[in-house]
Design an enzyme around this catalytic site. Structure first.
Site, PDB file in Angstrom:
ATOM      1  N   ASN A  86       1.330   3.454  -2.897  1.00 27.01           N
ATOM      2  CA  ASN A  86       1.992   3.541  -4.143  1.00 27.01           C
ATOM      3  C   ASN A  86       1.506   5.198  -4.650  1.00 27.01           C
ATOM      4  O   ASN A  86       2.265   5.863  -5.185  1.00 27.01           O
ATOM      5  CB  ASN A  86       1.631   2.710  -5.356  1.00 27.01           C
ATOM      6  CG  ASN A  86       2.085   1.236  -5.222  1.00 27.01           C
ATOM      7  OD1 ASN A  86       2.916   0.989  -4.396  1.00 27.01           O
ATOM      8  ND2 ASN A  86       1.585   0.222  -5.872  1.00 27.01           N
ATOM      9  N   ASP A  98       0.809  -1.276  -0.036  1.00 25.02           N
ATOM     10  CA  ASP A  98       0.004   0.036   0.146  1.00 25.02           C
ATOM     11  C   ASP A  98       0.857   1.317  -0.165  1.00 25.02           C
ATOM     12  O   ASP A  98       1.911   1.325   0.539  1.00 25.02           O
ATOM     13  CB  ASP A  98      -1.143   0.023   1.237  1.00 25.02           C
ATOM     14  CG  ASP A  98      -2.032   0.810   1.050  1.00 25.02           C
ATOM     15  OD1 ASP A  98      -2.468   1.465  -0.041  1.00 25.02           O
ATOM     16  OD2 ASP A  98      -2.891   1.141   2.089  1.00 25.02           O
ATOM     17  N   LEU A 125      -6.998  -4.636   7.459  1.00 24.12           N
ATOM     18  CA  LEU A 125      -6.889  -5.731   6.565  1.00 24.12           C
ATOM     19  C   LEU A 125      -7.337  -5.945   5.179  1.00 24.12           C
ATOM     20  O   LEU A 125      -6.887  -6.358   4.374  1.00 24.12           O
ATOM     21  CB  LEU A 125      -7.251  -7.265   7.072  1.00 24.12           C
ATOM     22  CG  LEU A 125      -6.670  -7.844   8.312  1.00 24.12           C
ATOM     23  CD1 LEU A 125      -7.362  -9.108   8.890  1.00 24.12           C
ATOM     24  CD2 LEU A 125      -5.325  -8.438   8.074  1.00 24.12           C
ATOM     25  N   SER A 126      -8.374  -4.762   4.874  1.00 22.28           N
ATOM     26  CA  SER A 126      -8.811  -4.378   3.814  1.00 22.28           C
ATOM     27  C   SER A 126      -9.046  -5.787   3.113  1.00 22.28           C
ATOM     28  O   SER A 126      -8.778  -5.832   1.731  1.00 22.28           O
ATOM     29  CB  SER A 126      -7.984  -3.658   2.817  1.00 22.28           C
ATOM     30  OG  SER A 126      -7.477  -2.353   3.469  1.00 22.28           O
ATOM     31  N   ARG A 148       2.010  -4.591   6.317  1.00 19.23           N
ATOM     32  CA  ARG A 148       1.432  -3.615   5.356  1.00 19.23           C
ATOM     33  C   ARG A 148       2.235  -2.498   5.576  1.00 19.23           C
ATOM     34  O   ARG A 148       2.542  -1.747   6.608  1.00 19.23           O
ATOM     35  CB  ARG A 148       0.071  -3.364   6.010  1.00 19.23           C
ATOM     36  CG  ARG A 148      -0.728  -2.430   5.316  1.00 19.23           C
ATOM     37  CD  ARG A 148      -2.300  -2.386   5.611  1.00 19.23           C
ATOM     38  NE  ARG A 148      -2.706  -1.545   4.406  1.00 19.23           N
ATOM     39  CZ  ARG A 148      -4.221  -1.427   4.126  1.00 19.23           C
ATOM     40  NH1 ARG A 148      -4.827  -2.353   4.796  1.00 19.23           N
ATOM     41  NH2 ARG A 148      -4.684  -0.785   3.058  1.00 19.23           N
ATOM     42  N   THR A 160     -10.830  -6.935  -4.572  1.00 24.89           N
ATOM     43  CA  THR A 160     -12.114  -6.677  -5.164  1.00 24.89           C
ATOM     44  C   THR A 160     -12.882  -5.302  -5.179  1.00 24.89           C
ATOM     45  O   THR A 160     -13.844  -5.191  -5.806  1.00 24.89           O
ATOM     46  CB  THR A 160     -13.313  -7.835  -4.467  1.00 24.89           C
ATOM     47  OG1 THR A 160     -13.108  -7.785  -3.127  1.00 24.89           O
ATOM     48  CG2 THR A 160     -12.805  -9.276  -4.734  1.00 24.89           C
ATOM     49  N   GLU A 161     -12.320  -4.525  -4.045  1.00 23.65           N
ATOM     50  CA  GLU A 161     -12.958  -3.542  -3.987  1.00 23.65           C
ATOM     51  C   GLU A 161     -12.108  -2.192  -4.746  1.00 23.65           C
ATOM     52  O   GLU A 161     -12.590  -0.986  -4.865  1.00 23.65           O
ATOM     53  CB  GLU A 161     -12.566  -2.860  -2.467  1.00 23.65           C
ATOM     54  CG  GLU A 161     -13.512  -3.510  -1.357  1.00 23.65           C
ATOM     55  CD  GLU A 161     -13.521  -4.845  -1.163  1.00 23.65           C
ATOM     56  OE1 GLU A 161     -12.298  -5.339  -1.172  1.00 23.65           O
ATOM     57  OE2 GLU A 161     -14.375  -5.769  -1.284  1.00 23.65           O
ATOM     58  N   ASN A 162     -11.158  -2.570  -5.230  1.00 20.36           N
ATOM     59  CA  ASN A 162     -10.347  -1.704  -6.240  1.00 20.36           C
ATOM     60  C   ASN A 162     -10.946  -1.380  -7.613  1.00 20.36           C
ATOM     61  O   ASN A 162     -10.538  -0.715  -8.414  1.00 20.36           O
ATOM     62  CB  ASN A 162      -8.838  -2.234  -6.314  1.00 20.36           C
ATOM     63  CG  ASN A 162      -7.951  -2.011  -5.032  1.00 20.36           C
ATOM     64  OD1 ASN A 162      -7.029  -2.960  -5.034  1.00 20.36           O
ATOM     65  ND2 ASN A 162      -8.063  -1.212  -4.290  1.00 20.36           N
ATOM     66  N   ARG A 185       0.320   7.564  -2.753  1.00 19.26           N
ATOM     67  CA  ARG A 185       1.028   8.608  -1.872  1.00 19.26           C
ATOM     68  C   ARG A 185       2.434   8.962  -2.252  1.00 19.26           C
ATOM     69  O   ARG A 185       2.900  10.083  -2.183  1.00 19.26           O
ATOM     70  CB  ARG A 185       0.707   8.462  -0.524  1.00 19.26           C
ATOM     71  CG  ARG A 185      -0.637   8.536   0.014  1.00 19.26           C
ATOM     72  CD  ARG A 185      -0.993   7.828   1.370  1.00 19.26           C
ATOM     73  NE  ARG A 185      -1.513   6.600   1.115  1.00 19.26           N
ATOM     74  CZ  ARG A 185      -1.577   5.617   2.076  1.00 19.26           C
ATOM     75  NH1 ARG A 185      -1.487   6.165   3.287  1.00 19.26           N
ATOM     76  NH2 ARG A 185      -1.822   4.627   1.595  1.00 19.26           N
ATOM     77  N   TRP A 186       3.050   7.896  -2.666  1.00 21.62           N
ATOM     78  CA  TRP A 186       4.553   7.775  -3.036  1.00 21.62           C
ATOM     79  C   TRP A 186       4.726   8.757  -4.079  1.00 21.62           C
ATOM     80  O   TRP A 186       5.423   9.753  -4.257  1.00 21.62           O
ATOM     81  CB  TRP A 186       5.109   6.577  -3.262  1.00 21.62           C
ATOM     82  CG  TRP A 186       6.471   6.511  -3.737  1.00 21.62           C
ATOM     83  CD1 TRP A 186       7.539   6.500  -2.670  1.00 21.62           C
ATOM     84  CD2 TRP A 186       7.036   6.692  -4.869  1.00 21.62           C
ATOM     85  NE1 TRP A 186       8.665   6.755  -3.580  1.00 21.62           N
ATOM     86  CE2 TRP A 186       8.419   6.614  -4.933  1.00 21.62           C
ATOM     87  CE3 TRP A 186       6.378   6.675  -6.160  1.00 21.62           C
ATOM     88  CZ2 TRP A 186       9.309   6.894  -6.080  1.00 21.62           C
ATOM     89  CZ3 TRP A 186       7.343   6.677  -7.272  1.00 21.62           C
ATOM     90  CH2 TRP A 186       8.591   6.939  -7.250  1.00 21.62           C
TER      91      TRP A 186
HETATM   92  C1  IPE Z   1      -5.417  -2.743  -0.297  1.00 19.44           C
HETATM   93  O1  IPE Z   1      -5.088  -1.463  -0.470  1.00 19.44           O
HETATM   94  C2  IPE Z   1      -5.339  -3.269  -1.518  1.00 19.44           C
HETATM   95  C3  IPE Z   1      -3.984  -3.782  -2.130  1.00 19.44           C
HETATM   96  C4  IPE Z   1      -3.080  -3.236  -1.732  1.00 19.44           C
HETATM   97  C5  IPE Z   1      -4.159  -4.360  -3.376  1.00 19.44           C
HETATM   98  P1  IPE Z   1      -6.244  -0.336  -0.527  1.00 19.44           P
HETATM   99  O2  IPE Z   1      -5.302   0.838  -0.650  1.00 19.44           O
HETATM  100  O3  IPE Z   1      -7.061  -0.659  -1.522  1.00 19.44           O
HETATM  101  O4  IPE Z   1      -6.930  -0.207   0.831  1.00 19.44           O
HETATM  102  P2  IPE Z   1      -7.695   0.642   1.425  1.00 19.44           P
HETATM  103  O5  IPE Z   1      -8.946   1.141   0.584  1.00 19.44           O
HETATM  104  O6  IPE Z   1      -6.874   1.842   1.977  1.00 19.44           O
HETATM  105  O7  IPE Z   1      -8.443   0.089   2.843  1.00 19.44           O
HETATM  106  C1  IPE Z   2      -1.544   0.066  -3.172  1.00 24.55           C
HETATM  107  O1  IPE Z   2      -1.361   1.495  -3.503  1.00 24.55           O
HETATM  108  C2  IPE Z   2      -1.946  -0.498  -4.807  1.00 24.55           C
HETATM  109  C3  IPE Z   2      -2.948  -1.032  -5.084  1.00 24.55           C
HETATM  110  C4  IPE Z   2      -4.100  -0.816  -4.211  1.00 24.55           C
HETATM  111  C5  IPE Z   2      -3.197  -1.550  -6.465  1.00 24.55           C
HETATM  112  P1  IPE Z   2      -2.187   2.578  -3.452  1.00 24.55           P
HETATM  113  O2  IPE Z   2      -2.660   2.881  -4.990  1.00 24.55           O
HETATM  114  O3  IPE Z   2      -3.542   2.112  -2.521  1.00 24.55           O
HETATM  115  O4  IPE Z   2      -1.717   4.030  -2.953  1.00 24.55           O
HETATM  116  P2  IPE Z   2      -2.296   4.976  -1.781  1.00 24.55           P
HETATM  117  O5  IPE Z   2      -2.862   4.024  -0.811  1.00 24.55           O
HETATM  118  O6  IPE Z   2      -3.441   5.619  -2.693  1.00 24.55           O
HETATM  119  O7  IPE Z   2      -1.176   5.762  -1.686  1.00 24.55           O
HETATM  120 MG    MG Z   3      -4.240   2.395  -0.697  1.00 23.53          MG
END
Ligand code: IPE
Ligand code: IPE
Ligand code: MG
Length: 249
Positions: free
Chosen positions: A31, A29, A204-205, A197, A75-77, A33-34
């Site tokens: 990416n 998690d 746990l998302s 994490r 599944t939420e992404n 924000r980075w």
């Molecule tokens: C969890 O990260 C899913 C993956 C890393 C693939 P999210 O960024 O989607 O989680 P939430 O939305 O902050 O809980």
């Molecule tokens: C995790 O990084 C990658 C995936 C969920 C695919 P994010 O894309 O969730 O990065 P943040 O949480 O928005 O910084």
């Molecule tokens: Mg994230």
């Protein structure tokens, strides 16, 4: 996987081989924000995140950890903007195609868990090819959770079991933890000992809800693209200090 001459190529002296986790899982998690911090579009964070994952896989291999599971897409992404979802699907497909040969050379067994049937067909084809090609490889079991949701995983297991009961091939009293586990996407994969994490979120998302019943959790504020061998070393040192009681005293 790129060859890196890291100062941490070998297991650091303060880590004991026998106290290492057998199976490490990661929620990659941070990416987005980075990228934002670098003044870049979010997708650049995902690209950098792939490099981080490649080196972590190599590091696990170098240090003798036999299984790594990474959460790539929940599944939420799907609720993210369409351009980002499309970029991620394309990225998974490209990386898989580019890295297959090296995974074969490195004796990596790759497998995917999740509702794979809902992924783009070109990606599904790449997934099948990589799983088939590496299925007998032995050096490390690398599992990628893609379109994965812990609740969905548990529900589909319930449905499959219910169908067997309805068909009369299984009795309700025969439903044990072992039987249930054999219907999860992760059948045949031992539960993670350590879940890491990144980016400081303490949840746990929807990842490995059943499997993490007794797994140790390590959370770092470091964003995923910055999670290097030094950070992994720190996580393993913390893990080594834990006392895993499993309900005993
Ligand atoms: C969890 O990260 C899913 C993956 C890393 C693939 P999210 O960024 O989607 O989680 P939430 O939305 O902050 O809980
Ligand atoms: C995790 O990084 C990658 C995936 C969920 C695919 P994010 O894309 O969730 O990065 P943040 O949480 O928005 O910084
Ligand atoms: Mg994230």
């Amino acid at each position: 996987m790129t060859t890196q001459h890291s100062e941490l190529q070998y297991l650091p002296a303060d880590l004991q081989q026998e106290l290492l986790p057998q199976h490490v899982a990661v929620i990659m998690d941070g990416n987005g924000r980075w990228a934002k911090r670098q003044g870049l579009p979010r997708i650049m964070g995902h690209k950098r995140g792939v490099d981080t994952l490649k080196d972590l896989l190599r590091c696990c291999k170098d240090w003798g950890i036999k299984a790594l599971t990474a959460y790539a897409f929940s599944t939420e992404n799907w609720k993210r903007p369409q351009e980002e979802v499309e970029f991620l699907m394309g990225l998974f497909q490209r990386v898989l195609r580019q890295e297959l040969r090296e995974m074969v050379e490195e004796n990596v067994q790759i497998q995917f868990v999740g509702n794979l049937k809902a992924l783009p067909t070109a990606l599904q084809a790449e997934i099948s090819r990589s799983m088939e090609t590496t299925k007998n490889n032995q050096s490390i079991k690398f599992t990628v959770a893609t379109n994965y949701g812990g609740r969905q995983e548990i529900l589909q297991a319930c449905r499959a079991i219910a169908q067997k009961v309805q068909a009369g091939v299984l009795k309700p009293e025969e439903i044990s933890e072992e039987l249930f586990e054999s219907h999860l996407y992760t059948a045949g994969i031992a539960d993670p000992d350590l879940l890491i994490r990144t980016s400081g979120e303490m949840r746990l998302s929807n990842f490995l809800l059943w499997q993490m019943a007794y797994g140790e959790i390590y959370i770092t504020d470091t964003l995923w693209p910055d999670f290097d061998r030094k950070e992994f070393h720190r996580a393993l040192c913390a893990y080594q200090q834990r006392e895993r009681r499993f309900g005993k005293i």
